[in-house]
Structure formats: C-alpha cells, structure tokens
Design an enzyme around this catalytic site. Structure first.
Site, PDB file in Angstrom:
ATOM      1  CE  LYS A 184      47.553  54.098 -87.147  1.00  9.89           C
ATOM      2  NZ  LYS A 184      48.794  54.764 -86.994  1.00  9.89           N
TER       3      LYS A 184
HETATM    4  C1  LIG Z   1      47.916  50.731 -82.456  1.00  9.81           C
HETATM    5  C2  LIG Z   1      47.685  52.105 -82.130  1.00  9.81           C
HETATM    6  N1  LIG Z   1      47.081  52.648 -81.397  1.00  9.81           N
HETATM    7  C3  LIG Z   1      46.912  53.882 -81.259  1.00  9.81           C
HETATM    8  C4  LIG Z   1      47.628  54.867 -82.041  1.00  9.81           C
HETATM    9  C5  LIG Z   1      47.344  56.391 -81.881  1.00  9.81           C
HETATM   10  O1  LIG Z   1      46.680  56.984 -82.965  1.00  9.81           O
HETATM   11  P1  LIG Z   1      46.530  58.591 -82.802  1.00  9.81           P
HETATM   12  O2  LIG Z   1      48.253  58.960 -83.590  1.00  9.81           O
HETATM   13  O3  LIG Z   1      45.696  58.845 -83.722  1.00  9.81           O
HETATM   14  O4  LIG Z   1      46.485  59.195 -81.538  1.00  9.81           O
HETATM   15  C6  LIG Z   1      48.170  54.283 -83.190  1.00  9.81           C
HETATM   16  C7  LIG Z   1      49.047  55.276 -84.029  1.00  9.81           C
HETATM   17  O5  LIG Z   1      49.946  55.111 -84.613  1.00  9.81           O
HETATM   18  C8  LIG Z   1      48.625  52.905 -83.080  1.00  9.81           C
HETATM   19  O6  LIG Z   1      49.193  52.631 -84.053  1.00  9.81           O
END
Ligand SMILES: Cc1ncc(COP(=O)(O)O)c(C=O)c1O
Length: 384
Positions: A184
């Site tokens: 990210k």
């Molecule tokens: C649009 C979106 N929502 C949610 C997530 C989930 O994030 P996490 O890996 O921190 O749970 C991601 C992760 O890739 C994402 O790209």
C-alpha cells in the site's frame, strides 16, 4: 523471481529499522503509546476525531459494518471491481453483498447511478472503494444514501492522505477503512485503521477491536484502571507497537510519496497515449488521487495472457486489479454471483496493472511502456 521492474517496492529504510529496534528495547509490544500516537496523527491527517488502529483493513471493514448494525437479512451495496475483502466483510456480518457496476469504462468507481440500480428493499449500507486512489463522487453518493436512510462506509485502502474537494477521504462517510498492507501507499507490514466522526460509533469500534473490553491493558498498567468489564462480543483486531512504529515513520513521508506517484502517473499517461487502442482509466479525473495502481485497459480482442507473458519475459511484473468478485467460486457457489455488472466484467477481462511505486525511475517506466508496446505490436502483426 528477481524482477527488473517489480509491481511494487515498499520504501523501507534505516528509520523503520530503528523504530522497530526501539519498540523491542521498550519491551511494550502492543497497543501502547506508539499506537496512540499513530492514531492521533492519522486522525489529524484524515480530519476525524476517532482513528483506531487495527490489524488490517479487512478487520476495519468488518468492525465498521458491525458497528453500523449490519446483520443477517440486510443487503449491502459494494463494487465488484475491488479486492475480495470488501465484500467478504459484508458476509462476515451475515449480510448479503449486492454488486454495483462501475460508472463507465473510464470511471472505474461505483457511482450514485449504479448504486441506485443495486438497491433492494433490504439495503442497509453502501461500501464504496476509491479504486486505485481515485475518489468516488462522494457528494452524490451521500445524497443518495441520505434519501434512502443508508449508512456509508469508505474503503480507503488505496487512498490514504487523499482529499476530495479539500476534505480527506475516510471522513466523508460514516466510517473509513484504511489498509497498511505491504503493497500500500504506506505500510505497517500488516495493519489498518478505522476512522469516524461519530462518537457513538467510536465507542463501539473500540469494544469490537478488543473483545468488548472497557479498558486497555496499557491503562491498567499505568494505574489508570484496575479492572474491566466485557460489554459486547468483540474480536482481537488489535495493532502491535511494531506495526504502529512503522506506521509513524511511514506517515512522515506519505504525502511526499503520493506526489512521486502522481509524477509517475503523468509520465505514464503521456507515454501510453501513443499506444493504439490502449486506454488508461480516469482520463478525465481532476484533483487528488492516491495513484495506488497503474491500471490500463487493453484493446478489445487482445489476449491479455500473451501481453503479460511477453512483459514477464522482459522481467517486468504485471498484475490484474481485479478479477470481479462476483465471478469467484466462493461467490457463485453461494448464489451471490454472477452479478449484472457488464462494464465491470468487460474491465475485468481486459485490465492489466503496470508497476507503480514511489522509487520507480523514469528509465524503469520507459522500459515498462516499451515492453508493453512491443507486446501489442507483436500481437497486431500476428493477427494481421
Ligand atoms: C480495496 C481494498 N480493500 C481492502 C483490502 C484489504 O486490506 P488488508 O490486507 O489490510 O486487510 C485491500 C488490500 O489489498 C484492498 O485493496
């Protein structure tokens, strides 16, 4: 594989190393002063009173929906062109995700029109995703939500530090959910943040993050409290001090890195405009973006696998963001797909994500574009 141009490359250095060493030496490893400081600074950046650190955006989304009272029998409108976590969180609550289409082949976010088409009598909430960091049209979406008495959750995984009309994303809806996963715009390895302006939600989110307990270990350690009650069925979605320490360092340079991404996006768009039939979404976008991803739409009829394999042969890593969620087996088997989202399906079959990361050089960018151009030319020559 050692890529000559990887899809992403987390920017970590001596400051991050030192921050981790400091935590280990402090011997306070979870939910301590660093977590609090990270929350305060992230809350300021996002313009909200409450920012609660947690261990992923997935956890943040789950807590957000549950805090808003989403449960069995409820429908929640979500995009299909997103990571599966966005829709999974709805299912964790026992509710049903209803997929809305993206606005157009250029604007890859759901909008008020497509959300309205996905509403049912049981709709309780909307989850929007600011895809690739480009803001959804929040004023129109909030107007629609108010007219139907719906709550709005923002999935801001791709857009930390980004504003729409001067107001930070993550502060528009009832709750904002951020990700600090390793790819990210800023990372804590794993991690997330849930933000809200609504004090009654803040309390519930706090309970949910840590087993419904009314006081934290740190407060008891510091003598601020002796015991605790458990007042709700919560989870362990806490953030460790190691993650928070990384977050504090990464936050220092988030806006600078977002600006580097913006410069690369501009350079990409100029170069890619020369490729016949290829389009880059959000071409009419004005204002800020997180520039988290560099997606392109291949010309109709071009076999994506061939392009991606040709680029792989040039040691360039590409990806697909995203296969539409409603086409996954776990969704079709559950009767939740396929959905009536034709534009999303078209994009899902033609999108390729190109490398984009703040330390990417212009030479790397040129190599990516040259490789893509060669691949497309090769395919055109073969089919001619
Ligand atoms: C649009 C979106 N929502 C949610 C997530 C989930 O994030 P996490 O890996 O921190 O749970 C991601 C992760 O890739 C994402 O790209």
């Amino acid at each position: 594989m050692n890529w000559s141009v990887p899809l992403f490359d987390p920017d970590l250095g001596p400051a991050e190393e030192q921050a981790l060493v400091d935590v280990i030496r402090s011997k306070w490893l979870t939910m301590g002063d660093r977590t609090k400081a990270f929350e305060r600074r992230f809350g300021d950046l996002t313009g909200v009173q409450t920012a609660l650190a947690c261990n992923s955006a997935t956890a943040a989304l789950h807590m957000a929906l549950e805090a808003l009272g989403v449960g069995p029998g409820d429908d929640v409108v979500v995009p299909s062109l997103t990571f599966v976590a966005t829709a999974n969180a709805v299912r964790y609550c026992g509710a049903r995700p209803i997929f809305a289409d993206v606005a157009s082949l250029d604007h890859w976010n759901i909008d008020a029109r497509t959300i309205a088409q996905a509403l049912t009598p049981a709709t309780k909430a909307i989850v929007v995703v600011h895809y690739a960091g480009y803001p959804c049209d929040m004023p129109a979406i909030l107007e629609l939500a108010a007219a139907h008495r719906l709550t709005v959750v923002e999935d801001v995984a791709h857009a930390p530090g980004v504003k729409l009309n001067g107001k930070p994303l993550g502060s528009w809806g009832d709750v904002g959910c951020f990700s600090f996963f390793s790819n990210k715009n800023m990372t804590t390895a794993e991690g997330g943040m849930v933000t809200t302006r609504r004090p009654e939600l803040a309390e519930r989110l706090g309970w949910m993050r840590s087993h419904g307990m009314t006081t934290l270990t740190l407060d008891r350690h510091k003598g601020h409290a002796f015991g605790y009650d458990v007042v709700a069925l919560g989870y362990n979605y806490r953030m460790s001090e190691l993650n928070a320490a990384l977050g504090l360092v990464q936050l220092d340079r988030l806006l600078e890195r977002n600006a580097l991404r913006a410069g690369l996006d501009t350079a990409y768009r100029e170069r890619l405009a020369l490729l016949d039939g290829l389009t880059v979404p959000f071409s009419r976008h004005r204002g800020e973006s997180g520039y988290h991803l560099m997606p392109v739409l291949l010309p109709m009829g071009v076999e994506r696998k061939v392009v991606m394999e040709a680029m792989r042969a040039d040691s360039i890593q590409t990806s697909i963001h995203y296969r539409p969620i409603d086409t996954f087996t776990a969704y079709t088997d559950a009767g939740l797909g396929p959905a009536n989202v034709p534009v999303t399906h078209d994009i899902g079959s033609r999108v390729v994500t190109l490398p984009l990361f703040p330390s990417m050089s212009r030479d790397q960018l040129a190599r990516v574009c040259d490789s893509l151009e060669r691949a497309l030319r090769g395919i055109a020559a073969e089919t001619a």
